[in-house]
Design a protein around this motif. Structure first.
Motif, mmCIF file in Angstrom:
data_model
loop_
_atom_site.group_PDB
_atom_site.id
_atom_site.type_symbol
_atom_site.label_atom_id
_atom_site.label_comp_id
_atom_site.label_asym_id
_atom_site.label_seq_id
_atom_site.Cartn_x
_atom_site.Cartn_y
_atom_site.Cartn_z
ATOM 1 N N MET A 8 0.829 -1.203 0.000
ATOM 2 C CA MET A 8 0.000 0.000 0.000
ATOM 3 C C MET A 8 0.863 1.253 0.000
ATOM 4 O O MET A 8 0.577 2.222 -0.712
ATOM 5 C CB MET A 8 -0.930 0.000 1.212
ATOM 6 N N GLY A 12 1.122 4.049 -3.014
ATOM 7 C CA GLY A 12 0.888 5.462 -2.740
ATOM 8 C C GLY A 12 2.040 6.331 -3.223
ATOM 9 O O GLY A 12 1.828 7.420 -3.779
ATOM 10 N N PHE A 28 -4.624 13.880 -2.831
ATOM 11 C CA PHE A 28 -5.262 12.621 -2.432
ATOM 12 C C PHE A 28 -4.227 11.527 -2.162
ATOM 13 O O PHE A 28 -4.379 10.741 -1.231
ATOM 14 C CB PHE A 28 -6.245 12.140 -3.487
ATOM 15 N N SER A 29 -3.178 11.471 -2.969
ATOM 16 C CA SER A 29 -2.158 10.449 -2.738
ATOM 17 C C SER A 29 -1.391 10.726 -1.445
ATOM 18 O O SER A 29 -1.006 9.786 -0.735
ATOM 19 C CB SER A 29 -1.204 10.356 -3.923
ATOM 20 N N GLU A 31 -2.725 12.139 1.223
ATOM 21 C CA GLU A 31 -3.651 11.728 2.284
ATOM 22 C C GLU A 31 -3.709 10.207 2.399
ATOM 23 O O GLU A 31 -3.824 9.665 3.501
ATOM 24 C CB GLU A 31 -5.044 12.292 2.030
ATOM 25 N N TYR A 32 -3.611 9.518 1.289
ATOM 26 C CA TYR A 32 -3.560 8.060 1.306
ATOM 27 C C TYR A 32 -2.297 7.585 2.028
ATOM 28 O O TYR A 32 -2.350 6.630 2.824
ATOM 29 C CB TYR A 32 -3.595 7.522 -0.126
ATOM 30 N N LEU A 35 -2.815 7.862 5.698
ATOM 31 C CA LEU A 35 -3.629 6.760 6.222
ATOM 32 C C LEU A 35 -2.836 5.464 6.348
ATOM 33 O O LEU A 35 -3.015 4.706 7.307
ATOM 34 C CB LEU A 35 -4.854 6.553 5.340
ATOM 35 N N VAL A 36 -1.954 5.213 5.384
ATOM 36 C CA VAL A 36 -1.109 4.021 5.467
ATOM 37 C C VAL A 36 -0.152 4.138 6.648
ATOM 38 O O VAL A 36 0.060 3.172 7.390
ATOM 39 C CB VAL A 36 -0.348 3.804 4.142
#
Length: 93
Positions: A8, A12, A28-29, A31-32, A35-36
């Motif tokens: 993941m 990203g 968005f990437s 923010e991803y 989250l990871v």
């Protein structure tokens, strides 16, 4: 689980490095990736049986980072008209 989190994270990073047209996709990437990192940090704290208050601090900082990024993005869209990175060039007067 560690291999899944690693995959993941690498996906990203790939999306972050390959998106060169729109700033929203880059945001968005990022923010991803946050989250990871949250998932990785959570697993690390559960594994070593440490207090989970650190996750709350991490979430507070990530929410502040996300709101600041959205504010900058909205300000840029209002001033330039779009979120494309080509419109930010100084040489395109």
């Amino acid at each position: 689980m560690t291999l899944l989190i690693f995959f993941m994270f690498i996906s990203g990073i790939y999306v972050f490095c390959s998106s060169r047209t729109h700033l929203l996709i880059t945001f968005f990437s990022l923010e991803y990736l946050v989250l990871v990192l949250f998932l990785l940090f959570f697993n690390f704290l559960i594994l070593f049986k440490v207090e989970l208050y650190y996750i709350l601090i991490f979430l507070v900082f990530s929410v502040c980072e996300g709101s600041l990024g959205l504010a900058v993005l909205v300000n840029m869209i209002r001033s330039h008209g779009n979120d494309q990175l080509s419109s930010l060039s100084i040489l395109s007067w």
